[in-house]
Scaffold this motif. Structure first.
Motif, short mmCIF file in Angstrom:
data_model
loop_
_atom_site.label_atom_id
_atom_site.label_comp_id
_atom_site.label_asym_id
_atom_site.label_seq_id
_atom_site.Cartn_x
_atom_site.Cartn_y
_atom_site.Cartn_z
N ARG A 174 0.84 -1.20 0.00
CA ARG A 174 0.00 0.00 0.00
C ARG A 174 0.88 1.25 0.00
O ARG A 174 0.57 2.23 -0.65
N ARG A 175 1.99 1.16 0.76
CA ARG A 175 2.99 2.24 0.75
C ARG A 175 4.31 1.63 0.29
O ARG A 175 4.83 0.73 0.94
N VAL A 176 4.83 2.14 -0.81
CA VAL A 176 6.03 1.55 -1.44
C VAL A 176 7.15 2.59 -1.49
O VAL A 176 6.91 3.75 -1.86
N VAL A 177 8.35 2.17 -1.11
CA VAL A 177 9.54 3.02 -1.22
C VAL A 177 10.52 2.32 -2.15
O VAL A 177 10.84 1.14 -1.96
N VAL A 178 10.99 3.04 -3.16
CA VAL A 178 11.97 2.53 -4.11
C VAL A 178 13.28 3.27 -3.88
O VAL A 178 13.31 4.51 -3.93
N ILE A 179 14.35 2.53 -3.62
CA ILE A 179 15.66 3.13 -3.38
C ILE A 179 16.46 3.11 -4.67
O ILE A 179 16.76 2.05 -5.22
N GLY A 180 16.81 4.29 -5.19
CA GLY A 180 17.59 4.37 -6.42
C GLY A 180 17.21 5.57 -7.24
O GLY A 180 16.21 6.25 -6.95
N THR A 215 26.35 12.41 5.60
CA THR A 215 25.08 12.53 6.28
C THR A 215 25.10 13.75 7.20
O THR A 215 26.16 14.15 7.68
N THR A 216 23.94 14.33 7.43
CA THR A 216 23.85 15.56 8.22
C THR A 216 23.57 15.28 9.69
O THR A 216 23.66 16.19 10.52
N GLY A 217 23.20 14.05 10.02
CA GLY A 217 22.80 13.73 11.38
C GLY A 217 21.29 13.72 11.56
O GLY A 217 20.78 13.21 12.56
N GLU A 218 20.57 14.27 10.61
CA GLU A 218 19.11 14.27 10.67
C GLU A 218 18.57 12.97 10.06
O GLU A 218 19.11 12.47 9.07
N THR A 219 17.51 12.44 10.63
CA THR A 219 16.87 11.24 10.09
C THR A 219 15.37 11.44 10.04
O THR A 219 14.81 12.30 10.73
N THR A 220 14.75 10.64 9.21
CA THR A 220 13.29 10.63 9.11
C THR A 220 12.85 9.20 8.82
O THR A 220 13.64 8.40 8.31
N VAL A 221 11.62 8.90 9.16
CA VAL A 221 11.08 7.56 8.92
C VAL A 221 9.91 7.65 7.95
O VAL A 221 9.01 8.49 8.12
N LEU A 222 9.97 6.83 6.90
CA LEU A 222 8.85 6.69 5.97
C LEU A 222 8.14 5.38 6.26
O LEU A 222 8.78 4.32 6.30
N ALA A 223 6.84 5.43 6.47
CA ALA A 223 6.06 4.20 6.62
C ALA A 223 6.03 3.49 5.27
O ALA A 223 5.85 4.11 4.22
N ALA A 224 6.23 2.19 5.29
CA ALA A 224 6.23 1.41 4.04
C ALA A 224 5.99 -0.05 4.37
O ALA A 224 6.45 -0.55 5.40
N ASP A 225 5.24 -0.72 3.50
CA ASP A 225 5.12 -2.17 3.63
C ASP A 225 5.84 -2.88 2.50
O ASP A 225 5.88 -4.10 2.45
N VAL A 267 9.65 -2.26 0.26
CA VAL A 267 10.85 -1.51 -0.10
C VAL A 267 11.53 -2.24 -1.24
O VAL A 267 11.86 -3.43 -1.13
N LEU A 268 11.74 -1.53 -2.35
CA LEU A 268 12.34 -2.12 -3.55
C LEU A 268 13.73 -1.55 -3.76
O LEU A 268 13.91 -0.32 -3.77
N LYS A 269 14.70 -2.42 -3.94
CA LYS A 269 16.09 -2.01 -4.15
C LYS A 269 16.35 -1.83 -5.64
O LYS A 269 16.23 -2.77 -6.42
N ALA A 270 16.72 -0.60 -6.04
CA ALA A 270 17.02 -0.31 -7.44
C ALA A 270 18.28 0.54 -7.51
O ALA A 270 18.31 1.59 -8.17
N ILE A 271 19.32 0.08 -6.83
CA ILE A 271 20.55 0.88 -6.73
C ILE A 271 21.66 0.33 -7.60
O ILE A 271 22.83 0.53 -7.34
N GLY A 272 21.27 -0.36 -8.65
CA GLY A 272 22.26 -0.83 -9.62
C GLY A 272 22.52 -2.32 -9.52
O GLY A 272 22.19 -2.97 -8.52
N GLN A 273 23.08 -2.83 -10.58
CA GLN A 273 23.41 -4.25 -10.66
C GLN A 273 24.90 -4.42 -10.91
O GLN A 273 25.59 -3.48 -11.31
N SER A 274 25.38 -5.63 -10.71
CA SER A 274 26.80 -5.90 -10.84
C SER A 274 27.03 -7.16 -11.68
O SER A 274 26.16 -8.03 -11.77
N TYR A 275 28.20 -7.20 -12.29
CA TYR A 275 28.59 -8.35 -13.10
C TYR A 275 29.09 -9.47 -12.19
O TYR A 275 29.88 -9.24 -11.28
N ILE A 276 28.61 -10.68 -12.42
CA ILE A 276 29.07 -11.85 -11.67
C ILE A 276 30.12 -12.56 -12.51
O ILE A 276 29.82 -13.08 -13.58
N ALA A 277 31.36 -12.53 -12.02
CA ALA A 277 32.49 -12.99 -12.83
C ALA A 277 32.69 -14.50 -12.82
O ALA A 277 33.28 -15.05 -13.76
#
Length: 453
Positions: free
Chosen positions: A277-283, A364-374, A376-386
């Motif tokens: 219902r609440r989605v956070v995408v990182i990237g 980081t500045t030392g400040e934090t915040t919380v986002l409600a989410a059910d 969380v999708l990781k989209a911070i890049g992919q890597s080559y598997i050698a």
């Protein structure tokens, strides 16, 4: 399926009609009248900058002139002889920062010719008419080439090698050919199973033997391919997903964005795909945008893209960013994940640390915040598997090192696409990698039989 009790991740959030509407073609194709008018806007420049800006060097003025003449077969041939995946590239490539940005119309009226839309118009009409053969395969050379990975780079390489008369084994780990074109792009960009229709046309030249569900390192090795083939092309893509850099608990709702996108693409009934219902995408790239927008289309009420730097640093184009915002996605800048919050085995939110640039370094500045989410999708890049290709293939910055034609450190082995160092991870650039490697491989194979290519 629905998630466990207390988890907000579930399927069937919308009515059936709403799914059909949400996942219809995001940018409907031009009509003949629209294409004709747009084609007439082209100046048909000599030594056109738009053609130079195209990584595959499509003769843009030539194919647009043929559209104006209603010579669709001629237009399609001009496109596909330079880019055998020209239909897909017309849909997904950032033409606004490639060919259209170079259009001379920009200097006169601040509106370039819609090159991408015209390219799609020509290739769509050609495919709809049956996609009759445009090219004739050369006489068989007796040479055998293995292409590992049937994404854009591998498909382009296989197609051009087959045209030259070589026999190509096309091996891919997935059940379907296409790589990211089939599994990694938003469904609304590639409707009506276009990726497979284009592949069917590409294979129709003959000489290409597809083998699905075949994984390098599990079902065969590079050495076994070199023993049975005269040359090998590696179009392996990026099989690894980068970590968040923080603890990643095993929890319902935390998953990779690329897998989420693949699930949507392969679902004939989009209502079966669970979403929070609440989605956070990182990237900050196109994968993040595709995941975020599709989460909204699946029925998520609140969706945010969280990126650790400013808007200018996002790899998603301005057009893609605006597309996300148009669909109700909030883009939160200068924020980095600090902790994934979990209760009873399910994601409940994410704690973010505010960031800033100090002397060229992110802090980081030392400040934090919380986002409600059910979810969380990781989209911070992919890597080559050698490991599957082995240690004899030299790497650079974690990807395969090659010369400008794709030759690797190992004799008779070339590479291209996202697994190759130095690219921009664009579909059209992967096609060009495949083309250049195929040309170099052909020259090598012909030298072996005493023929100058």
């Amino acid at each position: 399926m629905n998630g466990p009790t207390g988890c907000g991740v579930r399927a069937a959030r919308l009515g059936a009609d709403q799914y059909a509407e949400n996942f219809s073609d995001a940018h409907p194709p031009l009509t003949w009248a629209q294409a004709s008018i747009e084609a007439e806007r082209c100046y048909y420049c000599y030594d056109a900058p738009c053609a130079t800006a195209c990584p595959t060097s499509i003769d843009v003025p030539s194919f647009i002139a043929r559209i104006a003449q209603d010579n669709i077969r001629g237009a399609a041939k001009t496109i596909l002889e330079s880019n055998p995946l020209g239909g897909m590239c017309a849909r997904v490539c950032p033409t606004e920062v490639l060919c259209e940005q170079a259009c001379v119309r920009n200097t006169n009226e601040d509106k370039p010719v819609e090159i991408g839309a015209l390219q799609r118009y020509a290739t769509d009409r050609f495919m709809a008419a049956g996609g009759a053969p445009l090219f004739k395969r050369a006489e068989p050379t007796g040479k055998k080439v293995a292409v590992v990975g049937a994404g854009p780079a591998g498909l382009a390489c296989a197609h051009l090698l087959a045209l030259q008369g070589h026999d190509v084994s096309l091996l891919d780990a997935k059940p379907k050919l296409g790589g990211l074109n089939e599994y990694g792009l938003a469904s609304y960009k590639t409707t009506d199973d276009f990726a497979q229709k284009e592949i069917d046309w590409l294979l129709s030249v003959g000489g290409i033997a597809p083998r699905n569900n075949q994984r390098l390192g599990r079902d065969f090795t590079l050495d076994s391919l070199l023993a049975s083939h005269d040359a090998v092309f590696l179009g392996l893509g990026l099989g690894g997903v980068n970590d968040l850099g923080i603890a990643e608990p095993s929890a319902q709702g935390l998953r990779n964005a690329v897998e989420f996108i693949a699930d949507i693409r392969q679902a004939s009934d989009k209502s079966t795909v669970p979403v929070g219902r609440r989605v956070v995408v990182i990237g900050g790239g196109m994968t993040a945008v595709d995941a975020a927008v599709q989460a909204r289309l699946l029925g998520a009420e609140e969706v945010s893209i969280v990126y650790r730097r400013g808007q200018d640093a996002m790899s998603a184009s301005t057009v893609e960013q605006q597309w996300a915002q148009t669909h109700g996605v909030t883009i939160r800048l200068w924020a980095a994940p600090q902790e994934v919050l979990v209760e009873n085995g399910s994601v409940t939110g994410i704690r973010l640390a505010s960031t800033q640039q100090v002397d060229g370094k992110l802090q980081t500045t030392g400040e934090t915040t919380v986002l409600a989410a059910d979810m969380v999708l990781k989209a911070i890049g992919q890597s080559y598997i050698a490991e599957p290709a082995g240690a004899r293939i030299a790497l650079k910055a974690g990807r395969i090192a090659t010369d400008e034609d794709g030759q690797t450190s190992l004799e008779r082995v070339w590479a291209g696409g996202d697994c190759r160092w130095g690219g921009r991870d664009l579909t059209v650039e992967a096609v060009e990698h495949g083309k250049r490697a195929a040309a170099a491989m052909h020259r090598m194979l012909m030298r072996e039989v005493g023929i100058s290519a």
